[in-house]
Design a protein around this motif. Structure first.
Motif, PDB file in Angstrom:
ATOM      1  N   SER A 170       0.841  -1.190   0.000  1.00 19.03           N
ATOM      2  CA  SER A 170       0.000   0.000   0.000  1.00 19.03           C
ATOM      3  C   SER A 170       0.878   1.242   0.000  1.00 19.03           C
ATOM      4  CB  SER A 170      -0.907   0.024   1.243  1.00 19.03           C
ATOM      5  OG  SER A 170      -1.891  -0.978   1.206  1.00 19.03           O
ATOM      6  N   PRO A 171       0.294   2.399  -0.288  1.00 18.08           N
ATOM      7  CA  PRO A 171       1.088   3.636  -0.252  1.00 18.08           C
ATOM      8  C   PRO A 171       1.543   4.007   1.155  1.00 18.08           C
ATOM      9  CG  PRO A 171      -0.980   3.959  -1.464  1.00 18.08           C
ATOM     10  CD  PRO A 171      -1.083   2.655  -0.739  1.00 18.08           C
ATOM     11  N   ARG A 172       0.826   3.475   2.168  1.00 13.88           N
ATOM     12  CA  ARG A 172       1.139   3.765   3.573  1.00 13.88           C
ATOM     13  C   ARG A 172       0.268   2.856   4.443  1.00 13.88           C
ATOM     14  NH1 ARG A 172      -1.712   7.088   0.954  1.00 13.88           N
ATOM     15  NH2 ARG A 172       0.127   8.290   0.331  1.00 13.88           N
ATOM     16  N   LEU A 173       0.629   2.693   5.700  1.00 14.88           N
ATOM     17  CA  LEU A 173      -0.200   1.911   6.607  1.00 14.88           C
ATOM     18  C   LEU A 173      -1.410   2.719   7.064  1.00 14.88           C
ATOM     19  CD1 LEU A 173       2.234   0.059   9.049  1.00 14.88           C
ATOM     20  CD2 LEU A 173       1.213  -0.780   6.935  1.00 14.88           C
ATOM     21  N   ASP A 174      -2.526   2.019   7.296  1.00 13.14           N
ATOM     22  CA  ASP A 174      -3.691   2.697   7.847  1.00 13.14           C
ATOM     23  C   ASP A 174      -3.604   2.708   9.369  1.00 13.14           C
ATOM     24  OD1 ASP A 174      -4.479   0.163   8.728  1.00 13.14           O
ATOM     25  OD2 ASP A 174      -5.956  -0.103   7.143  1.00 13.14           O
ATOM     26  N   ALA A 175      -4.579   3.364  10.006  1.00  9.01           N
ATOM     27  CA  ALA A 175      -4.544   3.547  11.460  1.00  9.01           C
ATOM     28  C   ALA A 175      -4.605   2.218  12.209  1.00  9.01           C
ATOM     29  CB  ALA A 175      -5.693   4.451  11.896  1.00  9.01           C
ATOM     30  N   GLN A 176      -5.374   1.247  11.690  1.00 12.29           N
ATOM     31  CA  GLN A 176      -5.481  -0.033  12.370  1.00 12.29           C
ATOM     32  C   GLN A 176      -4.130  -0.745  12.406  1.00 12.29           C
ATOM     33  OE1 GLN A 176      -7.796  -3.240  10.552  1.00 12.29           O
ATOM     34  NE2 GLN A 176      -8.659  -3.723  12.551  1.00 12.29           N
TER      35      GLN A 176
ATOM     36  N   GLU B   8       6.584   4.404   9.210  1.00 11.88           N
ATOM     37  CA  GLU B   8       6.811   5.776   8.766  1.00 11.88           C
ATOM     38  C   GLU B   8       6.697   5.962   7.259  1.00 11.88           C
ATOM     39  OE1 GLU B   8       7.267   8.671  10.598  1.00 11.88           O
ATOM     40  OE2 GLU B   8       6.491   7.249  12.089  1.00 11.88           O
ATOM     41  N   TYR B   9       6.674   4.877   6.513  1.00  8.44           N
ATOM     42  CA  TYR B   9       6.655   5.031   5.056  1.00  8.44           C
ATOM     43  C   TYR B   9       5.360   5.679   4.585  1.00  8.44           C
ATOM     44  CZ  TYR B   9       6.827   4.259   0.102  1.00  8.44           C
ATOM     45  OH  TYR B   9       6.817   4.475  -1.250  1.00  8.44           O
ATOM     46  N   ASP B  10       5.513   6.662   3.730  1.00  6.25           N
ATOM     47  CA  ASP B  10       4.380   7.339   3.099  1.00  6.25           C
ATOM     48  C   ASP B  10       4.815   7.712   1.692  1.00  6.25           C
ATOM     49  OD1 ASP B  10       2.307   8.942   2.222  1.00  6.25           O
ATOM     50  OD2 ASP B  10       2.182  10.133   4.051  1.00  6.25           O
ATOM     51  N   LEU B  11       4.190   7.098   0.699  1.00  7.46           N
ATOM     52  CA  LEU B  11       4.563   7.343  -0.689  1.00  7.46           C
ATOM     53  C   LEU B  11       4.533   8.831  -1.023  1.00  7.46           C
ATOM     54  CD1 LEU B  11       5.242   6.332  -3.554  1.00  7.46           C
ATOM     55  CD2 LEU B  11       2.782   5.938  -3.896  1.00  7.46           C
ATOM     56  N   ALA B  12       3.583   9.563  -0.435  1.00  7.11           N
ATOM     57  CA  ALA B  12       3.409  10.983  -0.756  1.00  7.11           C
ATOM     58  C   ALA B  12       4.283  11.907   0.093  1.00  7.11           C
ATOM     59  CB  ALA B  12       1.949  11.383  -0.611  1.00  7.11           C
TER      60      ALA B  12
ATOM     61  N   SER C 239       0.869  14.595  -3.434  1.00  7.24           N
ATOM     62  CA  SER C 239      -0.011  13.441  -3.619  1.00  7.24           C
ATOM     63  C   SER C 239       0.821  12.242  -4.048  1.00  7.24           C
ATOM     64  CB  SER C 239      -1.066  13.731  -4.688  1.00  7.24           C
ATOM     65  OG  SER C 239      -0.449  13.879  -5.962  1.00  7.24           O
ATOM     66  N   ASP C 240       0.184  11.060  -4.024  1.00  9.58           N
ATOM     67  CA  ASP C 240       0.862   9.858  -4.516  1.00  9.58           C
ATOM     68  C   ASP C 240       1.204  10.006  -6.000  1.00  9.58           C
ATOM     69  OD1 ASP C 240       0.563   8.710  -2.018  1.00  9.58           O
ATOM     70  OD2 ASP C 240      -1.247   7.598  -2.559  1.00  9.58           O
TER      71      ASP C 240
ATOM     72  N   ILE D  85      -2.359   2.831  -5.531  1.00  8.19           N
ATOM     73  CA  ILE D  85      -1.051   2.824  -6.197  1.00  8.19           C
ATOM     74  C   ILE D  85      -1.234   2.834  -7.708  1.00  8.19           C
ATOM     75  CG2 ILE D  85       1.050   1.491  -6.598  1.00  8.19           C
ATOM     76  CD1 ILE D  85       0.695   0.392  -3.714  1.00  8.19           C
ATOM     77  N   ALA D  86      -2.111   1.974  -8.203  1.00  8.10           N
ATOM     78  CA  ALA D  86      -2.346   1.904  -9.643  1.00  8.10           C
ATOM     79  C   ALA D  86      -2.860   3.239 -10.177  1.00  8.10           C
ATOM     80  CB  ALA D  86      -3.332   0.778  -9.960  1.00  8.10           C
TER      81      ALA D  86
END
Length: 386
Positions: free
Chosen positions: A162-168, A276-280, A285-286, A316-317
């Motif tokens: 994924s572009p980043r992890l969600d809160a869960q 900590e990874y965040d594509l954006a 934006s991504d 991502i796509a």
């Protein structure tokens, strides 16, 4: 291989050794494979003594002669990332004073992984990558290549990511982080009255394994069955009158095996890099982050993966659609959960092979339902870890 002085993104600098494995002929086009959170550089085949179990040959069904990433046609490189404990400099490595760095090791990010890989490839004389392929956080690593070095990459395959992890997921990783963090010691200070490091790491790994499996796969494999293998003794005497269930046996066994092969400080370092990874990051934006990438891209998602769900793959796509290359998002119906990218190579292999041989435009993008395996499915009693 020593790549010289390396400055980490979040601060700190040291001479960095990068451990790597090569397969195939270096004269052939190079495919970089990015390993998942606790994987090693030994993506295929046997590993040296001391690297065993799930860290050795973790994608052996995908990499090798005649396999989807065919080592008769491609030069394959897999590098262990900074912060790990399989040869690349990390918390378990010896520092300048002769003691392990431990908690004093610089914080690492996925971008540090990408930059260290680029430095390694420079040393190997590889300027352009035919493809970068990665699963889980290795998929984030592959995307970071498209973002950071778009001119060096012709194809990208981002699998179960994924572009980043969600809160869960961030919350569950925090829960996994806490027991290990309590045992993390510095060379400058010691702690008392806390669990041993292996105990904290074992708790973290149990949480991780639950995250990697789907509800359906856990129900199918374990249900509420009582385990055949009973522990010699229960840690909590009050539990003696209650059943020791199959799911508990599975988690305990894998936690025990994991503490034998992995370092607690390394696990914390890598887990934080994932969090900590965040594509954006550093981009609006991504899509803007990937605007410079013009090659083909394959995204693979699994319907049972709630850790990195198909919605993240679609993001991502969508972000890649603005580029010059073709983009394919293959969604695979699977009840295995996140671990599907490891335990179902017969589902992952065909689209990866197609990407490499014919490009992303040749990969069908509809949900895959009925597949005739090209080779036996790898599905043992103990599922691999991500």
């Amino acid at each position: 291989m020593t790549i010289g002085s390396f400055a980490f993104e979040r601060g700190g600098e040291l001479d960095l050794d990068v451990a790597y494995a090569e397969y195939g002929d270096p004269e052939d086009p190079t495919v970089l494979v990015c390993h998942a959170l606790t994987g090693s550089q030994y993506v295929a085949g046997p590993a040296p003594e001391g690297v065993s179990g799930q860290a050795a040959g973790w994608w052996d069904a995908l990499v090798g002669p005649g396999k989807p990433i065919d080592t008769r046609a491609y030069h394959v490189v897999c590098a262990n990332v900074p912060g790990s404990c399989y040869g690349t400099t990390g918390p378990a490595s010896e520092g300048p004073d002769g003691e392990p760095y431990g908690a004093d090791f610089p914080p690492v990010t996925v971008s540090d992984w990408t930059r260290s890989q680029a430095r390694l490839l420079d040393e190997l004389g590889v300027e352009t990558l035919y493809a970068v392929v990665g699963g889980s956080v290795g998929g984030m690593n592959a995307l970071d290549w498209a973002k950071r070095y778009p001119e060096r990459v012709e194809r990208v395959a981002a699998i179960a990511t994924s572009p980043r992890l969600d809160a869960q997921c961030l919350g569950l990783n925090t829960a996994a982080d806490a027991p290990s963090r309590a045992t993390r010691t510095s060379r400058a200070a010691t702690t008392t009255a806390v669990p041993e490091p292996d105990e904290g790491l074992a708790v973290a790994r149990r949480i991780g394994h639950v995250m990697y499996l789907s509800k359906a796969s856990m129900s199918d494999r374990f249900d509420r069955r009582v385990a055949e293998r009973q522990p010699a003794e229960r840690a909590d005497p009050s539990a003696e009158g209650f059943p020791y269930r199959d799911v508990a046996s599975y988690l305990d066994y894998n936690a025990e095996r994991f503490t034998e092969r992995f370092d607690a400080n390394s696990y914390l370092s890598l887990l934080r890099a994932l969090d900590e990874y965040d594509l954006a990051q550093d981009a609006p934006s991504d899509a803007a982050a990937l605007a410079g990438y013009e090659g083909d891209a394959l995204v693979v998602s699994f319907t049972g993966d709630w850790h990195f769900p198909p919605e993240g793959g679609e993001e991502i796509a969508d972000a890649l659609e603005g580029g010059a290359g073709a983009v394919a998002h293959r969604v695979i119906e699977s009840e295995y959960g996140h671990d599907a990218f490891l335990v179902e190579p017969d589902r992952v292999g065909p689209p990866v092979r197609t990407l490499l041989e014919r490009g992303a435009s040749a990969v069908t993008t509809e949900t895959e339902r009925d597949v005739t395996p090209d080779y036996p499915r790898v599905c043992t009693g103990l599922l691999p870890d991500a």
